[in-house]
Scaffold this motif. Structure first.
Motif, mmCIF file in Angstrom:
data_model
loop_
_atom_site.group_PDB
_atom_site.id
_atom_site.type_symbol
_atom_site.label_atom_id
_atom_site.label_comp_id
_atom_site.label_asym_id
_atom_site.label_seq_id
_atom_site.Cartn_x
_atom_site.Cartn_y
_atom_site.Cartn_z
ATOM 1 N N LEU A 1 4.968 6.632 -0.386
ATOM 2 C CA LEU A 1 5.953 5.393 -0.962
ATOM 3 C C LEU A 1 6.968 5.858 -1.762
ATOM 4 O O LEU A 1 8.061 5.207 -1.582
ATOM 5 C CB LEU A 1 5.173 4.514 -1.707
ATOM 6 N N LYS A 2 6.972 6.825 -2.560
ATOM 7 C CA LYS A 2 8.119 7.119 -3.387
ATOM 8 C C LYS A 2 9.402 7.259 -2.904
ATOM 9 O O LYS A 2 10.562 6.496 -3.287
ATOM 10 C CB LYS A 2 7.759 8.493 -4.185
ATOM 11 N N GLU A 3 9.662 7.700 -1.764
ATOM 12 C CA GLU A 3 11.034 7.641 -1.035
ATOM 13 C C GLU A 3 11.343 6.715 -0.068
ATOM 14 O O GLU A 3 12.498 6.679 0.565
ATOM 15 C CB GLU A 3 11.094 9.308 -0.291
ATOM 16 N N ARG A 4 10.254 5.828 0.010
ATOM 17 C CA ARG A 4 10.503 4.666 0.986
ATOM 18 C C ARG A 4 10.721 3.167 0.386
ATOM 19 O O ARG A 4 11.431 2.561 1.136
ATOM 20 C CB ARG A 4 9.141 4.474 1.882
ATOM 21 N N VAL A 5 10.410 3.061 -0.732
ATOM 22 C CA VAL A 5 10.504 1.605 -1.326
ATOM 23 C C VAL A 5 10.991 1.927 -2.950
ATOM 24 O O VAL A 5 10.916 3.041 -3.447
ATOM 25 C CB VAL A 5 9.280 0.983 -1.284
ATOM 26 N N ALA A 6 11.773 0.891 -3.284
ATOM 27 C CA ALA A 6 12.316 0.967 -4.651
ATOM 28 C C ALA A 6 11.165 1.344 -5.698
ATOM 29 O O ALA A 6 10.111 0.714 -5.436
ATOM 30 C CB ALA A 6 13.041 -0.336 -4.967
ATOM 31 N N GLU A 7 11.716 1.527 -6.867
ATOM 32 C CA GLU A 7 10.592 1.731 -8.109
ATOM 33 C C GLU A 7 9.976 0.649 -8.426
ATOM 34 O O GLU A 7 8.630 0.610 -8.589
ATOM 35 C CB GLU A 7 11.472 2.165 -9.238
ATOM 36 N N PHE A 8 10.582 -0.378 -8.426
ATOM 37 C CA PHE A 8 9.736 -1.891 -8.808
ATOM 38 C C PHE A 8 8.581 -2.243 -7.695
ATOM 39 O O PHE A 8 7.730 -2.924 -8.103
ATOM 40 C CB PHE A 8 10.673 -3.151 -9.042
ATOM 41 N N LYS A 9 8.587 -1.450 -6.234
ATOM 42 C CA LYS A 9 8.063 -1.836 -5.585
ATOM 43 C C LYS A 9 6.659 -0.827 -5.422
ATOM 44 O O LYS A 9 5.604 -1.026 -4.524
ATOM 45 C CB LYS A 9 8.496 -1.977 -4.042
ATOM 46 N N GLN A 10 6.622 0.213 -6.256
ATOM 47 C CA GLN A 10 5.654 1.237 -6.167
ATOM 48 C C GLN A 10 4.286 0.609 -6.727
ATOM 49 O O GLN A 10 4.200 -0.377 -7.285
ATOM 50 C CB GLN A 10 6.082 2.344 -7.171
ATOM 51 N N LEU A 11 3.221 1.029 -6.124
ATOM 52 C CA LEU A 11 2.113 0.577 -6.717
ATOM 53 C C LEU A 11 1.381 1.100 -7.962
ATOM 54 O O LEU A 11 0.498 1.909 -8.006
ATOM 55 C CB LEU A 11 0.925 1.271 -5.453
ATOM 56 N N LYS A 12 2.007 0.509 -8.865
ATOM 57 C CA LYS A 12 1.943 0.893 -10.292
ATOM 58 C C LYS A 12 0.378 -0.067 -10.718
ATOM 59 O O LYS A 12 0.065 0.400 -11.867
ATOM 60 C CB LYS A 12 2.768 0.582 -11.308
ATOM 61 N N GLY A 13 0.001 -0.689 -9.747
ATOM 62 C CA GLY A 13 -1.316 -1.632 -10.210
ATOM 63 C C GLY A 13 -2.474 -0.597 -9.495
ATOM 64 O O GLY A 13 -3.822 -1.022 -9.549
ATOM 65 N N GLY A 14 -2.183 0.678 -8.887
ATOM 66 C CA GLY A 14 -3.235 1.509 -8.428
ATOM 67 C C GLY A 14 -3.507 1.375 -7.034
ATOM 68 O O GLY A 14 -2.846 0.417 -6.298
ATOM 69 N N VAL A 15 -4.311 2.326 -6.535
ATOM 70 C CA VAL A 15 -4.682 2.208 -5.305
ATOM 71 C C VAL A 15 -6.251 2.388 -5.146
ATOM 72 O O VAL A 15 -6.760 3.116 -5.950
ATOM 73 C CB VAL A 15 -4.098 3.665 -4.465
ATOM 74 N N ARG A 16 -6.920 1.615 -4.417
ATOM 75 C CA ARG A 16 -8.373 1.477 -4.235
ATOM 76 C C ARG A 16 -8.712 1.823 -2.834
ATOM 77 O O ARG A 16 -8.088 1.111 -2.034
ATOM 78 C CB ARG A 16 -8.952 0.392 -4.755
ATOM 79 N N PHE A 17 -9.607 2.812 -2.566
ATOM 80 C CA PHE A 17 -10.131 2.911 -1.244
ATOM 81 C C PHE A 17 -11.436 2.426 -0.853
ATOM 82 O O PHE A 17 -12.340 2.256 -1.878
ATOM 83 C CB PHE A 17 -10.360 4.343 -0.890
ATOM 84 N N VAL A 18 -11.452 1.578 0.125
ATOM 85 C CA VAL A 18 -12.656 0.626 0.668
ATOM 86 C C VAL A 18 -13.245 1.037 1.914
ATOM 87 O O VAL A 18 -12.261 1.464 2.743
ATOM 88 C CB VAL A 18 -12.535 -0.861 0.415
ATOM 89 N N ASP A 19 -14.359 0.641 2.222
ATOM 90 C CA ASP A 19 -14.901 0.803 3.542
ATOM 91 C C ASP A 19 -14.108 0.010 4.493
ATOM 92 O O ASP A 19 -14.132 0.083 5.665
ATOM 93 C CB ASP A 19 -16.348 0.866 3.401
ATOM 94 N N ALA A 20 -13.933 -1.315 4.031
ATOM 95 C CA ALA A 20 -13.660 -2.522 5.004
ATOM 96 C C ALA A 20 -13.014 -3.589 4.009
ATOM 97 O O ALA A 20 -13.131 -3.600 2.849
ATOM 98 C CB ALA A 20 -14.658 -2.982 5.699
ATOM 99 N N LEU A 21 -11.946 -4.321 4.881
ATOM 100 C CA LEU A 21 -11.372 -5.425 3.935
ATOM 101 C C LEU A 21 -12.204 -6.487 4.271
ATOM 102 O O LEU A 21 -12.521 -6.889 5.475
ATOM 103 C CB LEU A 21 -9.818 -5.490 4.125
ATOM 104 N N PRO A 22 -11.975 -7.526 3.155
ATOM 105 C CA PRO A 22 -12.952 -8.819 3.635
ATOM 106 C C PRO A 22 -11.877 -9.762 4.589
ATOM 107 O O PRO A 22 -10.768 -9.739 4.145
ATOM 108 C CB PRO A 22 -12.870 -9.421 2.310
#
Length: 586
Positions: free
Chosen positions: A545-566
């Motif tokens: 993401l770093k080179e693709r979107v602006a700084e304020f759009k970065q995933l600063k809330g984190g990334v969570r990996f899940v088996d499926a989305l509800p």
């Protein structure tokens, strides 16, 4: 013929700055008169909230004519000063250099012939820069020629800049030395070679627009008459959903909102008058944003205020400016309010000159506003307002009726209602989507009639996507229907981030939500389903993401990996369940 000659005499009297060779397009007397809005003369509808203030007469001339008429009154006063360099311009210099910049615009973008179609007549000047004291010159000069000013977020990546240049059909780019490399990279991606001028010394060989403005041999433009419904400014907004879209704001939208939003019982500035002290305000909110362009720059010009501009936030210089310039009205967003309230770097004495604060961009907890008022040594009126790029300003706390925790009452000439899922207006105290009807609504999203029709209904109501309640005429925003994340007051589209993340070969499915944050308001967090053969990490996602979107759009809330989305039976992601999961995760 007599009417036209009389109109020309009026313009010569109103604009003595104009030289003999600066021919003015003929205008009719109607262009300098006022008409009453009929918005509140219709029968009143049930559960629709009308302003407690009478409707006001609204201008019918275009925006630059209105501003030239006003700015002549305070030619000798400072318009804008840079907080870092001290570079500044008086209103007289803004008027003069504005017309010279208009001449520069006409050189690069010659006006279309009178037989051209309305679309062929659109010329767009794009501003891509941090805040600078020359901004009123670029804005006024562009409008004086009949061209449109578009803005781009100065934090954007080259890919984002290229998309916005293409969407706005930019013909000339105004940038700064810090960002000219980004412009060149964006133009390469775009496959175009647009003319570029730089506000300062260029390292890429582009013309220095500041030198051009100082060149007495460079001609002024004619101050042309523009139809009030023509587009003056194109700002970009995610609207109620999706990636940023070009919002068409007409001359009439600005002239009407300037009139009723600065009602003396609503807006706290002391309008400049001969022999009286000038209002001095902070200009920290980015000028590419509606708050910076309209609430600070245009209203500042309309009221004759001095704006002290900041290219970026620096705590030490920000407090110094408040103290040394004796700032009377602070323009705030929640993170800056938190800084002023909680930081040890800000003392009560630093706020001695402050008599009012306007906080916008996101709801403010009443506990924070109370603490700020207690920290200030003198009484302060704390005003919250509501507005959007698509509507400019619609609500404001009256000066004599402060109510913390609410975004104010509807201003003159504006109507509001809260509706349920069936579109029925609800009584006070009930939650629903906030809808606005106003003379200053956008014309639409540029070349996007489908999304325009989803936002502006057939009866002229704009659907904000915000969930609100109202009591005694005061409105409060309590939730959002639209899938937007507010990071330090900036809109982040969850669907835009999801589309970018799905380009990663390791991402099979993804949903992005906003999670609460004390400093930023919200931060984006991604819930990702990996492709079956992938073992990508959170670091891989951040790097992608770093080179693709602006700084304020970065995933600063984190990334969570899940088996499926509800999801529901139709396949729609149930983001409410992800919000509940995030609350449990902390």
């Amino acid at each position: 013929m007599d009417a036209v000659l009389g109109s020309r005499r009026l313009l010569r009297a109103a604009y003595p700055i104009l030289r003999p060779w600066q021919r003015l397009s003929p205008v009719t007397p109607a262009s300098v008169t006022h008409v009453s809005s009929h918005a509140q003369e219709q029968p009143r509808e049930k559960n629709v909230v009308y302003s407690s203030f009478p409707s006001m007469a609204l201008p019918t001339q275009d925006l630059p004519h209105l501003l030239y008429e006003r700015l002549q009154k305070w030619r000798h006063l400072d318009a804008m000063e840079c907080s870092v360099t001290g570079r500044k311009y008086t209103y007289g210099e803004v008027l003069d250099k504005g017309l010279r910049f208009g001449g520069i615009v006409n050189t690069f973008l010659p006006p279309a012939s009178s037989s051209a179609s309305p679309e062929e007549k659109i010329r767009t000047v794009t501003f891509f820069s941090q805040n600078c004291p020359e901004f009123p010159i670029f804005l006024l000069g562009t409008l004086a020629t009949g061209a449109t000013l578009a803005t781009i977020n100065s934090n954007y990546t080259a890919a984002e800049v290229a998309r916005q240049l293409a969407h706005s059909e930019a013909g000339l780019v105004v940038t700064e030395p810090l960002l000219e490399g980004m412009v060149r990279e964006a133009l390469v991606k775009l496959g175009k070679d647009l003319p570029v001028v730089v506000n300062g010394v260029s390292q890429q060989g582009y013309p220095n627009v500041r030198d051009m403005l100082d060149d007495p041999a460079r001609p002024f433009c004619d101050l042309v008459q523009t139809h009030p419904e023509d587009m003056a400014v194109m700002l970009f907004s995610s609207g109620t959903t999706g990636p940023p879209k070009g919002v068409q704001l007409s001359h009439r939208a600005f002239t009407s909102n300037l009139t009723f939003f600065t009602h003396p019982k609503i807006f706290p500035y002391h309008p400049s008058k001969e022999g009286e002290a000038q209002e001095v305000v902070t200009g920290l909110t980015p000028f590419y944003h509606v708050n910076g362009l309209y609430l600070i720059t245009l209203i500042g010009m309309y009221q004759g205020a001095k704006v002290v501009s900041f290219p970026a936030f620096d705590p030490v210089s920000y407090v110094r400016v408040i103290r040394e310039h004796k700032i009377g009205i602070l323009h705030l967003v929640p993170p800056i309010l938190n800084f002023l309230t909680m930081s040890d770097k800000v003392t009560s004495a630093d706020l001695a000159s402050v008599r009012g604060a306007i906080c916008a961009a996101a709801p403010v907890p009443s506990t924070t506003s109370k603490l700020f008022k207690e920290k200030a040594p003198n009484p302060i009126i704390f005003q919250e307002g509501f507005g959007m790029t698509e509507i400019l300003g619609s609500h404001m706390t009256p000066l004599d009726d402060e109510r913390l925790g609410y975004c104010g009452k509807v201003v003159p000439n504006v109507m509001a209602k809260v509706i349920n899922a069936e579109g029925e207006a609800l009584p006070e105290g009930e939650r629903g989507e906030l809808c606005i009807k106003s003379p200053s609504l956008m014309t639409g999203y540029y070349k996007n009639p489908t999304v325009t029709a989803q936002t502006l209904d057939a009866e002229g109501w704009l659907h904000t996507g915000d969930v609100a309640i109202h009591t005694d005429g005061f409105f409060s925003i309590v939730d959002r229907l639209k899938e937007l994340i507010k990071v330090k007051g900036f809109q982040v589209s969850s669907s835009e981030l999801e589309d970018v993340l799905l380009e990663h070969t390791a991402v099979a499915d993804v949903a992005v939500i906003g999670i609460p944050d004390d400093r930023a308001g919200e931060l984006p967090r991604a819930y990702i389903v990996r492709s079956s053969s992938s073992s990508c990490s959170e670091e891989d996602i951040h790097g992608f993401l770093k080179e693709r979107v602006a700084e304020f759009k970065q995933l600063k809330g984190g990334v969570r990996f899940v088996d499926a989305l509800p999801k529901n039976q139709t396949g729609k992601v149930l983001k409410r369940e992800l919000q509940e999961l995030a609350a449990k995760e902390g």
